[in-house]
Scaffold this motif. Sequence first.
Motif, PDB file in Angstrom:
ATOM      1  N   ASN A   1      97.773 -44.801   0.804  1.00 45.94           N
ATOM      2  CA  ASN A   1      97.843 -44.029   1.723  1.00 45.94           C
ATOM      3  C   ASN A   1      96.550 -43.600   2.187  1.00 45.94           C
ATOM      4  O   ASN A   1      96.159 -43.613   3.493  1.00 45.94           O
ATOM      5  CB  ASN A   1      98.587 -42.736   1.492  1.00 45.94           C
ATOM      6  N   HIS A   2      95.644 -43.180   1.356  1.00 42.99           N
ATOM      7  CA  HIS A   2      94.135 -43.107   1.852  1.00 42.99           C
ATOM      8  C   HIS A   2      93.554 -44.062   2.431  1.00 42.99           C
ATOM      9  O   HIS A   2      92.509 -43.969   3.141  1.00 42.99           O
ATOM     10  CB  HIS A   2      93.567 -42.259   0.572  1.00 42.99           C
ATOM     11  N   TRP A   3      93.788 -45.238   1.776  1.00 46.22           N
ATOM     12  CA  TRP A   3      92.970 -46.550   2.219  1.00 46.22           C
ATOM     13  C   TRP A   3      93.517 -46.875   3.508  1.00 46.22           C
ATOM     14  O   TRP A   3      92.669 -47.070   4.239  1.00 46.22           O
ATOM     15  CB  TRP A   3      93.487 -47.826   1.070  1.00 46.22           C
ATOM     16  N   ARG A   4      94.512 -46.628   3.731  1.00 45.10           N
ATOM     17  CA  ARG A   4      95.190 -46.903   5.299  1.00 45.10           C
ATOM     18  C   ARG A   4      94.488 -46.038   6.517  1.00 45.10           C
ATOM     19  O   ARG A   4      93.995 -46.348   7.401  1.00 45.10           O
ATOM     20  CB  ARG A   4      96.418 -47.024   5.484  1.00 45.10           C
ATOM     21  N   ALA A   5      94.488 -44.828   5.799  1.00 43.68           N
ATOM     22  CA  ALA A   5      93.725 -43.942   6.715  1.00 43.68           C
ATOM     23  C   ALA A   5      92.455 -43.998   6.813  1.00 43.68           C
ATOM     24  O   ALA A   5      91.936 -43.802   8.190  1.00 43.68           O
ATOM     25  CB  ALA A   5      94.247 -42.420   6.181  1.00 43.68           C
ATOM     26  N   ALA A   6      91.692 -44.383   5.689  1.00 44.42           N
ATOM     27  CA  ALA A   6      90.339 -44.428   5.701  1.00 44.42           C
ATOM     28  C   ALA A   6      89.982 -45.826   6.677  1.00 44.42           C
ATOM     29  O   ALA A   6      88.817 -45.633   7.594  1.00 44.42           O
ATOM     30  CB  ALA A   6      89.897 -44.564   4.323  1.00 44.42           C
ATOM     31  N   ARG A   7      90.643 -46.713   6.466  1.00 44.53           N
ATOM     32  CA  ARG A   7      90.515 -47.971   7.380  1.00 44.53           C
ATOM     33  C   ARG A   7      90.522 -47.746   8.741  1.00 44.53           C
ATOM     34  O   ARG A   7      89.864 -48.124   9.595  1.00 44.53           O
ATOM     35  CB  ARG A   7      91.267 -49.207   6.917  1.00 44.53           C
TER      36      ARG A   7
END
Length: 127
Positions: free
Chosen positions: A116-122
């Motif tokens: 979830n953090h990966w997708r938001a950060a990307r």
Amino acid sequence: MTGGTLSPTPSEDVHESPSRTLIAASFRYATWQFEDTTFWDEIDSASRVARHIEAVGPNLTYTAATSLAEVLAARDDGGLDAVRAYEQQYGVHPEVAIPAETLAGLARTNGLEFINHWRAARASLET
């Protein structure tokens, strides 16, 4: 750094590769803080950081979302200029394996939270 324990045995989690294909792989997920920066790391069985996320401040402004596989592909395909371009967009990836004594002090998180953090950060870094 926040306290906590990180299991020395990798758990089976779902990993999202850069091509967005989901594959089963063994990873450990950790989160930690230094000053006003929060970090999330996906750690492989050799204690290397496979993917790394950084966010600053209480509103979690993302400043990095890097993948070791992507950095290596950039280096192999385009050399130093490609790595510089990658780092300019996504940040700098940790280069060394995490020592066992450091792993023991990291707080554990799960693969879903990491993704979830990966997708938001990307999404944040790609705009």
